[in-house]
Structures are given as structure tokens and as C-alpha cells.
Design a protein around this motif. Structure first.
Motif, PDB file in Angstrom:
ATOM      1  N   GLU A 189      -0.595   2.297  16.134  1.00  0.00           N
ATOM      2  CA  GLU A 189       0.207   2.737  14.899  1.00  0.00           C
ATOM      3  C   GLU A 189      -0.303   2.059  13.587  1.00  0.00           C
ATOM      4  O   GLU A 189      -1.130   1.027  13.466  1.00  0.00           O
ATOM      5  CB  GLU A 189       1.522   2.581  14.984  1.00  0.00           C
ATOM      6  N   THR A 190      -0.367   3.079  12.645  1.00  0.00           N
ATOM      7  CA  THR A 190      -0.493   2.709  11.078  1.00  0.00           C
ATOM      8  C   THR A 190       0.472   3.275  10.465  1.00  0.00           C
ATOM      9  O   THR A 190       1.410   3.924  10.887  1.00  0.00           O
ATOM     10  CB  THR A 190      -2.022   2.944  10.527  1.00  0.00           C
ATOM     11  N   ALA A 191       0.505   2.718   9.256  1.00  0.00           N
ATOM     12  CA  ALA A 191       1.622   3.689   8.170  1.00  0.00           C
ATOM     13  C   ALA A 191       1.394   5.336   8.330  1.00  0.00           C
ATOM     14  O   ALA A 191       2.640   5.743   7.932  1.00  0.00           O
ATOM     15  CB  ALA A 191       1.390   3.194   6.884  1.00  0.00           C
ATOM     16  N   GLU A 192       0.237   5.700   8.678  1.00  0.00           N
ATOM     17  CA  GLU A 192      -0.033   7.160   8.595  1.00  0.00           C
ATOM     18  C   GLU A 192       0.493   7.796   9.911  1.00  0.00           C
ATOM     19  O   GLU A 192       0.684   9.051   9.936  1.00  0.00           O
ATOM     20  CB  GLU A 192      -1.549   7.244   8.480  1.00  0.00           C
ATOM     21  N   GLY A 193       0.755   7.003  11.003  1.00  0.00           N
ATOM     22  CA  GLY A 193       1.388   7.576  12.041  1.00  0.00           C
ATOM     23  C   GLY A 193       0.734   6.853  13.362  1.00  0.00           C
ATOM     24  O   GLY A 193       0.139   5.810  13.366  1.00  0.00           O
ATOM     25  N   ARG A 194       0.397   7.808  14.545  1.00  0.00           N
ATOM     26  CA  ARG A 194      -0.021   7.327  15.812  1.00  0.00           C
ATOM     27  C   ARG A 194      -1.299   8.035  15.962  1.00  0.00           C
ATOM     28  O   ARG A 194      -1.931   9.004  15.884  1.00  0.00           O
ATOM     29  CB  ARG A 194       0.871   7.628  16.702  1.00  0.00           C
TER      30      ARG A 194
END
Length: 273
Positions: free
Chosen positions: A25-30
């Protein structure tokens, strides 16, 4: 339509393999890593709910509502590294020098072959300790710059241990390629889920002599390295001893430097040895 092809892997109708264990995961999504087995080309799929535009997160993206795909280029890998570590500073997807790795480690990473990485990951998983899981010499064993290779600008490296010079990059891969492959290998197996930090040592970089002019380029390819070890260029050991060493030192070594060295040697109690 999809079918299982291995633990944590799913192949779709087009034959593309999605590595489910690679998810992070990152802040942008999976994110998920996928691969075309026919070519070996890899890419990233980004999924997130409630957002519509993702194509600009990395370079050369394509997508639709809530999803996008990107080629797994080295440039995109560096961008993902920043996204990952901003979102989770303790992530172990990429090499670090955290914990015990900053003091001592076993360097067994890629000395033999890139096929060795899953075995190294298996060892780290069972021992629950991090290792130098990626290591090799630049530029003696690894190509420091693919463009330099394609343009015929690679040189030779003095190798006094065997009494001759060896071609640069004679192992046949680039330092960027090895760095890239090591990260993708760990994602394919889901090793990053273990949260075991591992390191990358860009080893035996020569400095001095003919390598002075391209020192920056040698280091540039090692941007993912946890640490770099430097060696004085072997060519510097091939200097002819002057007939009158004292006269040479008087001519070439500043007197204040010589006085400082003598003072420190004397203070260490080694002045008469």
C-alpha cells in the motif's frame, strides 16, 4: 477468466501473471506486480476506490476509473520507492541500512547468480535476520552505465590478484538491472511481508587514477545501495618507487602536511618504528 499458476500467482486470459503476494500500500492505493512470462516484461497495477485519475502517478500510465497500469521501468521503481517510504518509513521492500545492518551483516546476496535471491530470502525468513541480500563489484563485475556499454566506452580494471586487467562489467549485467531485479524478486515471493530489513552493498568501487574522471557516474548507478565500499584504484599500487624518496617527498608533499603527519605518528607512540 483466471487460473492459479503457483502460490500467490494468478494468470489471466491474456497469459499475464499477477503476483498477489507482491501487494503493498501507498497513499495512492494498492499496488500489485504483474509479468508477461513470454517476454519477462513487468508492470505495476494500482487500484484504489473513490478516485478516477491515476495515470500521472508514474510515467507512461494507462488506466480507467479507479485503476491504472505502469511499466516497471527503473525510473518508475525510483518513484515507487519514494511513495512507499513516504507512506511507510519502516517498509522493507527496498534495501536499507537500518537496525543491525548498519553495524554488521553477512554479504551473500548476488555473488553467484540472480537465481540465488529466493534462496537468500528463504534463509533470512528462517533465521529472522537481515543480510546483504544484494552485493557485487562496480565496475569490475557489473556494468556501471548501460549507455557506456552500448557506445563502447567501457574500459578495463586492473586486477592484481590474478596478474592482469579484466573487462568492466564482465559478469554481464548492470548495477541498475541487478538493483531492479532484486527488489522485484522479493516482491514476487512476498518476502517484504516478513518486514525483515535487507541491504545492498555496491562493492569495490575504485577511486583515484583513471577512475577520477567518472567517479560520479560510477556512483549514480548505485542509487539504491545501502552503502558503497571504495577501493583505491589498483593502478595506484603500480607506481615506480623514486630513486630518492626523500627528495621526492620534499618536492611534492607540503611541509605543513608532513609536519602534521609526523606529529600524529609521534603522539601515537610509533615515531621510532
Amino acid at each position: 477468466m483466471a487460473g492459479a499458476v503457483g502460490q500467490g500467482e494468478v494468470k489471466n486470459a491474456a497469459g499475464i501473471v499477477h503476483f498477489r503476494q507482491s501487494e503493498f500500500e501507498t497513499a495512492e492505493g494498492r499496488w500489485t506486480l504483474f509479468e508477461d512470462p513470454a517476454t519477462g516484461d513487468c508492470g505495476w497495477r494500482l487500484d484504489a476506490t473513490g478516485k478516477s485519475e491515476f495515470q500521472g502517478v508514474l510515467s507512461d500510465g494507462l488506466g480507467g476509473s479507479g485503476w491504472a497500469i505502469f511499466p516497471a521501468t527503473f525510473a518508475n521503481l525510483l518513484k515507487i520507492k519514494n511513495l512507499v517510504q513516504e507512506h511507510d518509513p519502516a517498509s522493507t521492500i527496498f534495501p536499507t541500512a537500518s537496525g543491525q545492518l548498519g553495524r554488521s551483516t553477512l554479504g551473500i546476496g548476488a555473488r553467484f547468480t540472480t537465481l540465488h535471491w529466493p534462496g537468500v530470502d528463504w534463509a533470512m525468513s528462517h533465521l529472522a535476520i537481515g543480510m546483504t541480500a544484494n552485493q557485487n563489484s562496480i565496475p569490475r563485475e557489473l556494468v556501471y552505465d548501460v549507455d557506456a556499454m552500448l557506445e563502447g566506452r567501457l574500459d578495463t580494471v586492473p586486477f592484481p590478484f590474478i596478474g592482469t586487467n579484466v573487462p568492466e562489467g564482465h559478469q554481464g549485467q548492470s548495477v541498475e538491472g541487478m538493483s531492479h531485479g532484486c527488489v522485484l524478486s522479493k516482491l514476487k515471493t512476498g518476502f517484504h511481508r516478513r518486514r525483515i530489513a535487507w541491504s545492498f552493498n555496491a562493492d569495490h568501487q575504485p577511486i583515484g587514477g583513471k577512475f577520477d574522471s567518472r567517479e560520479d557516474q560510477l556512483v549514480t548507478g548505485c542509487v539504491l545501495a545501502s552503502y558503497i565500499t571504495f577501493d583505491l584504484s589498483p593502478e595506484l599500487a603500480q607506481t615506480t618507487v623514486p630513486a630518492d624518496p626523500q627528495a621526492w617527498v620534499k618536492t611534492h608533499v607540503p611541509s605543513e602536511l608532513l609536519a602534521g603527519v609526523r606529529k600524529r605518528v609521534s603522539a601515537a607512540g610509533a615515531g621510532n618504528q
